[in-house]
Write a protein that holds these residues in place. Structure first.
Motif, PDB file in Angstrom:
ATOM      1  N   SER A 153       9.512  -9.205  -1.077  1.00 36.39           N
ATOM      2  CA  SER A 153      10.457  -8.173  -0.691  1.00 36.39           C
ATOM      3  C   SER A 153      10.663  -7.192  -1.849  1.00 36.39           C
ATOM      4  O   SER A 153      10.955  -7.606  -2.971  1.00 36.39           O
ATOM      5  CB  SER A 153      11.772  -8.870  -0.333  1.00 36.39           C
ATOM      6  OG  SER A 153      12.836  -7.975  -0.393  1.00 36.39           O
ATOM      7  N   LEU A 154      10.522  -5.911  -1.555  1.00 37.87           N
ATOM      8  CA  LEU A 154      10.872  -4.874  -2.535  1.00 37.87           C
ATOM      9  C   LEU A 154      12.233  -4.328  -2.125  1.00 37.87           C
ATOM     10  O   LEU A 154      12.377  -3.758  -1.040  1.00 37.87           O
ATOM     11  CB  LEU A 154       9.823  -3.752  -2.534  1.00 37.87           C
ATOM     12  CG  LEU A 154      10.185  -2.500  -3.336  1.00 37.87           C
ATOM     13  CD1 LEU A 154      10.254  -2.795  -4.844  1.00 37.87           C
ATOM     14  CD2 LEU A 154       9.184  -1.368  -3.092  1.00 37.87           C
ATOM     15  N   THR A 163      11.643  -6.963  -7.112  1.00 37.64           N
ATOM     16  CA  THR A 163      10.758  -7.649  -6.179  1.00 37.64           C
ATOM     17  C   THR A 163      11.243  -9.090  -6.099  1.00 37.64           C
ATOM     18  O   THR A 163      11.594  -9.694  -7.123  1.00 37.64           O
ATOM     19  CB  THR A 163       9.287  -7.606  -6.652  1.00 37.64           C
ATOM     20  OG1 THR A 163       9.238  -7.923  -8.047  1.00 37.64           O
ATOM     21  CG2 THR A 163       8.667  -6.244  -6.422  1.00 37.64           C
ATOM     22  N   LEU A 308       6.030   1.627  -7.667  1.00 36.71           N
ATOM     23  CA  LEU A 308       6.586   0.675  -6.691  1.00 36.71           C
ATOM     24  C   LEU A 308       5.477   0.024  -5.872  1.00 36.71           C
ATOM     25  O   LEU A 308       5.477  -1.194  -5.671  1.00 36.71           O
ATOM     26  CB  LEU A 308       7.589   1.379  -5.761  1.00 36.71           C
ATOM     27  CG  LEU A 308       8.883   1.899  -6.420  1.00 36.71           C
ATOM     28  CD1 LEU A 308       9.715   2.682  -5.399  1.00 36.71           C
ATOM     29  CD2 LEU A 308       9.718   0.752  -6.992  1.00 36.71           C
ATOM     30  N   LYS A 311       3.153  -2.394  -8.166  1.00 30.00           N
ATOM     31  CA  LYS A 311       3.788  -3.650  -8.590  1.00 30.00           C
ATOM     32  C   LYS A 311       4.103  -4.561  -7.402  1.00 30.00           C
ATOM     33  O   LYS A 311       4.066  -5.777  -7.518  1.00 30.00           O
ATOM     34  CB  LYS A 311       5.057  -3.359  -9.395  1.00 30.00           C
ATOM     35  CG  LYS A 311       4.726  -2.867 -10.791  1.00 30.00           C
ATOM     36  CD  LYS A 311       5.961  -2.428 -11.521  1.00 30.00           C
ATOM     37  CE  LYS A 311       5.613  -1.813 -12.846  1.00 30.00           C
ATOM     38  NZ  LYS A 311       5.741  -2.758 -13.949  1.00 30.00           N
ATOM     39  N   THR A 312       4.455  -3.952  -6.289  1.00 28.52           N
ATOM     40  CA  THR A 312       4.771  -4.771  -5.102  1.00 28.52           C
ATOM     41  C   THR A 312       3.514  -5.477  -4.596  1.00 28.52           C
ATOM     42  O   THR A 312       3.541  -6.681  -4.304  1.00 28.52           O
ATOM     43  CB  THR A 312       5.380  -3.872  -3.997  1.00 28.52           C
ATOM     44  OG1 THR A 312       6.514  -3.202  -4.550  1.00 28.52           O
ATOM     45  CG2 THR A 312       5.813  -4.683  -2.794  1.00 28.52           C
ATOM     46  N   VAL A 324       4.641  -8.120   3.205  1.00 32.44           N
ATOM     47  CA  VAL A 324       5.443  -7.329   2.266  1.00 32.44           C
ATOM     48  C   VAL A 324       6.556  -6.669   3.070  1.00 32.44           C
ATOM     49  O   VAL A 324       6.315  -6.159   4.156  1.00 32.44           O
ATOM     50  CB  VAL A 324       4.565  -6.259   1.568  1.00 32.44           C
ATOM     51  CG1 VAL A 324       5.421  -5.211   0.858  1.00 32.44           C
ATOM     52  CG2 VAL A 324       3.605  -6.906   0.583  1.00 32.44           C
ATOM     53  N   VAL A 326      10.150  -3.995   2.692  1.00 34.25           N
ATOM     54  CA  VAL A 326      10.850  -3.065   1.800  1.00 34.25           C
ATOM     55  C   VAL A 326      12.203  -2.730   2.410  1.00 34.25           C
ATOM     56  O   VAL A 326      12.338  -2.613   3.631  1.00 34.25           O
ATOM     57  CB  VAL A 326      10.003  -1.791   1.529  1.00 34.25           C
ATOM     58  CG1 VAL A 326       9.821  -0.946   2.782  1.00 34.25           C
ATOM     59  CG2 VAL A 326      10.632  -0.932   0.413  1.00 34.25           C
ATOM     60  N   LEU A 340       3.057   2.570   0.854  1.00 33.75           N
ATOM     61  CA  LEU A 340       3.143   1.112   0.748  1.00 33.75           C
ATOM     62  C   LEU A 340       2.481   0.469   1.968  1.00 33.75           C
ATOM     63  O   LEU A 340       1.742  -0.517   1.839  1.00 33.75           O
ATOM     64  CB  LEU A 340       4.617   0.688   0.632  1.00 33.75           C
ATOM     65  CG  LEU A 340       4.887  -0.773   0.304  1.00 33.75           C
ATOM     66  CD1 LEU A 340       4.140  -1.235  -0.946  1.00 33.75           C
ATOM     67  CD2 LEU A 340       6.396  -1.021   0.114  1.00 33.75           C
TER      68      LEU A 340
END
Ligand code: KG4
Ligand code: ZN
Length: 393
Positions: A153-154, A163, A308, A311-312, A324, A326, A340
């Motif tokens: 999770s971002l 994260t 973002l 790194k995610t 993933v 967000v 993303l």
């Protein structure tokens, strides 16, 4: 089952009523206007305003939901992190209602509210059933449509950038966090330098449309770390402005590196949150050339999105999850969502985001988290204190 939740962690007063998976009401009262003249959130002004707004919203929410408050099965509130004097208002109201009606009370972590929001009806429908404009989608039967699947999770907002590995409901591990400013805070501060309005994120996104994201070479910090840093990017913009003929907004000159990120790990960490920092929109004389501003906004936005996304994805791969998510105010940003989502597709990862109305601070996400907890047999003690530095675990 019906849950009524309050969210008063900063300067938004919000109340929502959720029955099963049907969002019956979701009210948010912003206090931006009240704090504008002070150039930032004043905690005492925020708590006084929560006291003014909350009863009004409570009445409106129960009216919209067409329910008698006595029929609510549980009352919930954000118990942290946030401003102590603001958290106290929502928590005290929820506790009072729970005691008065003899119903359970649930203390909800604001960050958990954000990180669960992408699951709100996501399996059955990509949108919650209260549409903008008040039109309703057909309700889902209670208990259907949600299981919290393991995910990376971002959470990206004005106060937080982190994260989190979500193993299951209530089982979280922070993987990375900002060491200085939160991403939303960087958006707000750069918008302020440019004399744009508050909140800065939507303003920058608007001005970035049509701009060239490659025109200005701005730093992407700490790329080899799981943590984030956005302070250097903000400073790089500050030094760039005079060189490209944009006069910085004088209201930002003395700001230095003061930061409000609740994730900040440095020496100021234990001080009280300083609250949102914003200035009234300056007159447009601060901005010389629309193309330069558009290119600058696009370049700045792209620098944040790059970091973002990178790194995610790296964290998801390292933690070996295939989903993933967000959430948080910055996840309203269309470029972030698009890039993303594309990166996830490229890497064979699934992607879920929350409906924009659930991204910025709201009580629906708190009600939803409380509902999931209630369904799993969880309730808090009414003696549970608020915690301005509440951590996610
Ligand atoms: O989640 P939120 O409402 O409050 C906090 O928990 O902080 O997030 C507010 C933040 C602000 O910094 C705002 O500038 C940012 O979210 N934001 C955006 C956008 N919409 C809101 N940032 C970038 N692009 C957007 N469209
Ligand atoms: Zn938030």
């Amino acid at each position: 089952m019906t849950v009524l939740a309050l969210e008063t962690s900063c300067d938004e007063t919000a109340i929502a009523i959720l029955r099963g998976r049907e969002l019956l009401a979701s009210e948010v009262a912003s206090q931006v206007a009240e704090h504008k003249k002070y150039g930032g959130v004043v905690p005492e002004v925020a708590s006084r305003n929560h006291l003014v707004h909350a009863p009004r919203l409570l009445e409106r929410a129960t009216r919209d939901a067409k329910i008698d408050i006595a029929s609510v099965d549980a009352f919930a509130a954000t118990s942290g992190p946030g401003l102590a004097s603001s958290l106290m208002i929502g928590a005290s109201i929820a506790k009072g209602l729970a005691i008065g009606f003899g119903k359970p009370y649930l203390a909800i972590n604001h960050l958990e509210g954000h990180l669960l929001s992408p699951f709100f009806l996501s399996e059955k429908s990509p949108h919650p059933n209260l549409l903008p404009g008040g039109e309703k989608r057909p309700p889902l039967p209670q208990g259907e449509g949600v299981s919290v699947r393991p995910n990376l999770s971002l959470i990206v907002s004005g106060g937080h950038t982190m994260t989190v590995l979500v193993r299951a409901l209530g089982d979280y591990q922070i993987i990375g966090r900002t060491v200085d400013d939160a991403a939303g805070e960087a958006f707000d501060k750069v918008a302020k330098m440019l004399g744009l309005g508050y909140p800065g994120g939507p303003e920058i996104e608007k001005h970035a449309r049509g701009g060239d994201p490659k025109r200005f070479d701005l730093p992407r910090s700490m790329l080899d770390s799981g943590n984030f840093s956005f302070s250097g990017l903000k400073t790089a913009v500050r030094y760039l402005l005079p060189k490209i003929g944009v006069i910085p907004n004088p209201a930002t000159r003395d700001e230095g590196s003061r930061n409000r990120s609740a994730d900040y790990l440095g020496p100021e960490r234990d001080q009280k949150p300083s609250g949102r920092s914003f200035a009234p929109a300056q007159d447009d004389s601060a901005i010389r050339d629309d193309t330069v501003v558009a290119d600058l906004c696009a370049s700045f936005q792209q620098a944040i999105v790059d970091v973002l996304v990178r790194k995610t994805i790296a964290a998801a791969q390292k933690q070996d999850v295939d989903l993933v998510t967000v959430s948080g105010g910055v996840s309203c940003n269309q470029e972030l969502r698009r890039q993303l989502s594309e990166a996830c597709k490229r890497e064979g990862l699934k992607f879920e985001s929350a409906e924009p109305s659930l991204c910025t601070d709201n009580a629906a996400m708190i009600a939803f988290a409380a509902m999931l907890k209630l369904e799993n047999g969880f309730a808090s003690k009414v003696t549970e204190e608020i915690d301005p530095n509440l951590v996610l675990r």
